[in-house]
Design a protein around this motif. Structure first.
Motif, PDB file in Angstrom:
ATOM      1  N   THR A  25      -2.805   9.111  -4.685  1.00 50.50           N
ATOM      2  CA  THR A  25      -2.053   7.860  -5.527  1.00 50.50           C
ATOM      3  C   THR A  25      -0.819   8.095  -5.826  1.00 50.50           C
ATOM      4  N   SER A  26      -0.421   6.982  -5.982  1.00 46.81           N
ATOM      5  CA  SER A  26       1.138   6.240  -5.982  1.00 46.81           C
ATOM      6  C   SER A  26       1.634   7.764  -6.844  1.00 46.81           C
ATOM      7  N   GLY A  27       2.785   7.908  -6.674  1.00 43.09           N
ATOM      8  CA  GLY A  27       3.516   9.394  -7.970  1.00 43.09           C
ATOM      9  C   GLY A  27       3.373  10.972  -7.065  1.00 43.09           C
ATOM     10  N   THR A  28       2.489  11.442  -6.663  1.00 45.79           N
ATOM     11  CA  THR A  28       1.666  12.080  -5.663  1.00 45.79           C
ATOM     12  C   THR A  28       3.016  12.732  -5.020  1.00 45.79           C
TER      13      THR A  28
ATOM     14  N   VAL B 288       0.189  18.504  -1.411  1.00 46.24           N
ATOM     15  CA  VAL B 288       0.500  17.117  -1.306  1.00 46.24           C
ATOM     16  C   VAL B 288       1.133  18.303  -2.673  1.00 46.24           C
ATOM     17  N   LEU B 289       2.079  18.620  -3.204  1.00 46.26           N
ATOM     18  CA  LEU B 289       2.746  19.692  -4.442  1.00 46.26           C
ATOM     19  C   LEU B 289       2.050  19.806  -5.551  1.00 46.26           C
TER      20      LEU B 289
ATOM     21  N   SER C 279       0.700  -0.965   0.230  1.00 43.76           N
ATOM     22  CA  SER C 279      -0.101  -0.073  -0.084  1.00 43.76           C
ATOM     23  C   SER C 279       0.582   1.255  -0.028  1.00 43.76           C
ATOM     24  N   LEU C 280      -0.149   2.564  -0.545  1.00 49.11           N
ATOM     25  CA  LEU C 280       1.097   3.714  -0.550  1.00 49.11           C
ATOM     26  C   LEU C 280       1.372   4.182   1.243  1.00 49.11           C
ATOM     27  N   ALA C 281       2.973   4.189   1.372  1.00 49.02           N
ATOM     28  CA  ALA C 281       2.811   5.172   2.624  1.00 49.02           C
ATOM     29  C   ALA C 281       3.455   6.510   2.830  1.00 49.02           C
ATOM     30  N   VAL C 282       4.046   7.507   3.763  1.00 51.53           N
ATOM     31  CA  VAL C 282       3.977   8.353   3.769  1.00 51.53           C
ATOM     32  C   VAL C 282       4.364   8.734   4.825  1.00 51.53           C
ATOM     33  N   PRO C 283       5.553   9.944   5.726  1.00 54.60           N
ATOM     34  CA  PRO C 283       6.808   9.502   6.775  1.00 54.60           C
ATOM     35  C   PRO C 283       5.276   9.487   7.508  1.00 54.60           C
ATOM     36  N   GLU C 284       5.709   9.805   9.042  1.00 53.78           N
ATOM     37  CA  GLU C 284       5.054  10.155   9.974  1.00 53.78           C
ATOM     38  C   GLU C 284       4.519  11.545   9.524  1.00 53.78           C
TER      39      GLU C 284
ATOM     40  N   ALA D 190      10.338  14.276  -2.927  1.00 58.70           N
ATOM     41  CA  ALA D 190       9.009  13.133  -1.919  1.00 58.70           C
ATOM     42  C   ALA D 190       7.897  12.505  -3.437  1.00 58.70           C
ATOM     43  N   THR D 191       7.204  10.787  -3.042  1.00 61.31           N
ATOM     44  CA  THR D 191       6.000  10.527  -3.344  1.00 61.31           C
ATOM     45  C   THR D 191       5.514  10.143  -2.827  1.00 61.31           C
TER      46      THR D 191
END
Length: 186
Positions: free
Chosen positions: A148-151, A116-117, A97-102, A175-176
């Motif tokens: 979504t992936s790549g954001t 998001v940028l 699954s998608l994950a981002v830093p806390e 980062a994405t």
């Protein structure tokens, strides 16, 4: 001179270590006998010890609402000692699954957001997007819904950001959602 019944030596077979740990009632459905575990000791950081679950206590502790689980760890080199504290990881059901830093996730009440940028004529701008988070592991948060992936996302300085604010990217890495890193948006 020793009196009868006084222990004078203790013999321990440490070629296999019995590791007892508590599993909360809510997670017992994901644990089964024979399941693989990894354990780490503070004395040996980054060096996991592998074992298997041997038994699951059929009775819960009424105070903690947890069951005691026993795993057996191979310890042929004798590095683990009886009484050491270990951190246990059980892989119940692997998934991608998608994950981002806390640090990229901003909480507001019971809602979560990620910045998001967006590319614009005047440079990158931050846009606050609501997300649904899932599990947390190793400093990352699973994103169940909202990205979504790549954001491209902001991972640093999110507490200083406002929706629509222009940002500058520090450094060359980006980062994405899903694993890459963007450093220092401000």
């Amino acid at each position: 001179v020793v009196t009868a019944g006084t222990p004078i030596a203790q013999i321990s077979d440490i070629s296999r270590i019995k590791l007892d740990f508590a599993v909360p009632e809510t997670l017992l459905g994901q644990v089964r006998v024979g399941q693989a575990i990894d354990a780490t000791a503070a004395a040996f950081p980054g060096q996991p010890f592998h074992g298997r679950i041997e038994t699951i206590d059929p009775v819960l502790n009424p105070e903690t609402r947890a069951a005691t689980v026993r795993a057996i760890l191979a310890n042929g080199d004798g590095r683990l000692k009886p009484g050491m504290l270990l951190t246990v990881r059980i892989e119940a059901a692997a998934r991608e699954s998608l994950a981002v830093p806390e640090l990229a996730v901003v909480g507001e009440g019971n809602r979560s957001f990620v910045f998001v940028l967006d590319k614009g004529n005047e440079g990158d701008k931050a846009r606050r997007v609501p997300v649904e988070t899932g599990l947390r592991q190793d400093g990352n948060v699973e994103i169940v819904k909202g990205l979504t992936s790549g954001t491209r996302i902001v991972t640093d300085g999110v507490v200083k950001l406002a929706d629509g604010q222009r940002v500058e990217i520090a450094g060359a890495s980006k980062a994405t959602a899903g694993g890459e890193r963007r450093r220092g948006a401000r």
